[in-house]
Scaffold this active site. Structure first.
Site, PDB file in Angstrom:
ATOM      1  CG  HIS A  45      -0.371   0.061   2.544  1.00  0.00           C
ATOM      2  ND1 HIS A  45      -0.967  -0.522   3.641  1.00  0.00           N
ATOM      3  CD2 HIS A  45       0.765   0.633   3.020  1.00  0.00           C
ATOM      4  CE1 HIS A  45      -0.230  -0.303   4.720  1.00  0.00           C
ATOM      5  NE2 HIS A  45       0.828   0.401   4.377  1.00  0.00           N
ATOM      6  CG  HIS A  60       0.006   4.328   7.734  1.00  0.00           C
ATOM      7  ND1 HIS A  60      -1.005   3.799   6.955  1.00  0.00           N
ATOM      8  CD2 HIS A  60       1.049   3.468   7.619  1.00  0.00           C
ATOM      9  CE1 HIS A  60      -0.579   2.683   6.382  1.00  0.00           C
ATOM     10  NE2 HIS A  60       0.651   2.458   6.772  1.00  0.00           N
ATOM     11  CG  HIS A  88       7.929  -1.886   5.343  1.00  0.00           C
ATOM     12  ND1 HIS A  88       6.915  -2.797   5.547  1.00  0.00           N
ATOM     13  CD2 HIS A  88       7.337  -0.660   5.478  1.00  0.00           C
ATOM     14  CE1 HIS A  88       5.775  -2.161   5.761  1.00  0.00           C
ATOM     15  NE2 HIS A  88       6.008  -0.866   5.743  1.00  0.00           N
ATOM     16  CD  GLU A 134       2.272  -1.533   6.973  1.00  0.00           C
ATOM     17  OE1 GLU A 134       2.175  -0.338   7.302  1.00  0.00           O
ATOM     18  OE2 GLU A 134       2.630  -1.888   5.837  1.00  0.00           O
TER      19      GLU A 134
HETATM   20  C1  DHB Z   1       6.208   3.126   2.937  1.00  0.00           C
HETATM   21  C2  DHB Z   1       5.704   1.918   3.425  1.00  0.00           C
HETATM   22  C3  DHB Z   1       4.534   1.912   4.191  1.00  0.00           C
HETATM   23  O1  DHB Z   1       3.963   0.780   4.704  1.00  0.00           O
HETATM   24  C4  DHB Z   1       3.867   3.088   4.451  1.00  0.00           C
HETATM   25  O2  DHB Z   1       2.726   3.018   5.137  1.00  0.00           O
HETATM   26  C5  DHB Z   1       4.382   4.293   3.985  1.00  0.00           C
HETATM   27  C6  DHB Z   1       5.542   4.309   3.219  1.00  0.00           C
HETATM   28  C7  DHB Z   1       7.428   3.141   2.094  1.00  0.00           C
HETATM   29  O3  DHB Z   1       8.152   2.150   1.989  1.00  0.00           O
HETATM   30  O4  DHB Z   1       7.702   4.178   1.472  1.00  0.00           O
HETATM   31 FE    FE Z   2       2.179   1.151   5.825  1.00  0.00          FE
END
Ligand code: DHB
Ligand code: FE
Length: 282
Positions: A12, A59, A193, A240
């Site tokens: 997302h 978020h 991530h 997530e």
């Molecule tokens: C990114 C990843 C995310 O899950 C998010 O909510 C906002 C940014 C990213 O990798 O840029």
């Molecule tokens: Fe995210």
């Protein structure tokens, strides 16, 4: 009985929305990522769902660290998005499904889940980017969307077993609904991530592959990981994964995988994509 035809797991990240706004889908950086959505959209539009239930995390647009529901569900007739500072263009109003939303809420409470009920809520990139990936022309006015939020920002976060059981409860609620709607569920975000802190930039595609495999064949195995394990293995925002597990939980039939893609890195993430068919329910 309303029927869930299948589940989609999708990234997302806001950068996807910006790439789409700028027409960059076929550039070297994005090509492999967007290629994955061609078969996904084909399946989606063949099913032609009436309702899309989207598990995402807020978020900080509506639910910041000061007030953070563990689980929340929208019951509004319409949803708007808002600028969160990423620079994605605003998208047209999203239609809600008030009656089915309330049915799900009532069934959840009856079965010992007590979500925050949002009669008004703006939706962020966690919902709007995956929806736009299914409707690049933003022509989603005829599908109805039910937003469902899971806390992935502030500890304590729900255990993976709880997110999975939450999805199962929603799956049962949908199937107990006296309607003939075709439903597709989406779980958004991930996969590995971490956006800030000392380990910012961590990606673990080996673990992501394991998750994609287990989501098909043995989701219960994933529920054995603690939130701390996930942070260690997949980074702070790897949590997530809970949205993917909730999506998988909704699929109560015989589940088969129709499609999978994993591209890394895309922005700061390993961008996963998966289509799970809820076989016996069709
Ligand atoms: C990114 C990843 C995310 O899950 C998010 O909510 C906002 C940014 C990213 O990798 O840029
Ligand atoms: Fe995210």
């Amino acid at each position: 009985m309303a029927k869930i035809y299948g589940g989609i797991g999708s990234s997302h990240i806001p950068a996807i929305g910006i790439a789409m706004d700028k027409g960059l889908e076929d550039t070297p950086y994005w090509r492999d990522f967007f290629k994955g959505y061609v078969p996904m959209r084909k399946w989606f539009h063949e099913v032609d769902p009436d309702v899309v239930i989207i598990f995402y995390n807020d978020h900080g647009l509506e639910m910041f660290l000061d007030k953070k529901p563990t689980f929340a569900i929208g019951t509004a007739a319409e949803y708007e998005n808002a600028d969160e500072g990423w620079g994605i263009k605003p998208i047209p109003t999203i239609q809600g499904e008030t009656e089915l939303s309330w049915h799900i809420v009532n069934e959840l409470v009856e079965h010992d889940f007590d979500p925050t009920v949002c009669q008004e809520i703006k939706v962020d990139h966690g919902l709007t980017v995956p929806l736009t990936l299914m409707f690049p022309d933003k022509g989603y006015s005829k599908v109805k969307v039910i937003p469902v939020c899971i806390n992935c920002e502030r500890h304590p976060m729900p255990k993976l077993s709880r997110a999975y059981a939450f999805g199962q409860a929603i799956g049962r609620a949908v199937e107990s609904y006296d309607g003939d709607q075709k439903v597709v569920v989406m779980g958004t975000g991930g996969l590995s991530h971490q956006l800030d802190g000392e380990r910012a930039g961590i990606i673990n595609t080996e673990f992501d592959e394991e998750c994609l495999e287990k989501l098909v064949s043995d989701p219960e195995a994933l529920t054995k990981y603690s939130i701390e394990d996930i942070v260690e293995l997949a980074g702070a925002q790897g949590v997530e994964l809970n949205m993917w597990l909730a999506m998988r939980g909704c699929l109560l039939g015989n589940v088969t995988e129709q499609y999978r893609n994993l591209v890394a890195p895309i922005s700061n993430t390993a961008a996963g994509l998966q289509l799970l068919i809820n076989d016996q329910r069709i």
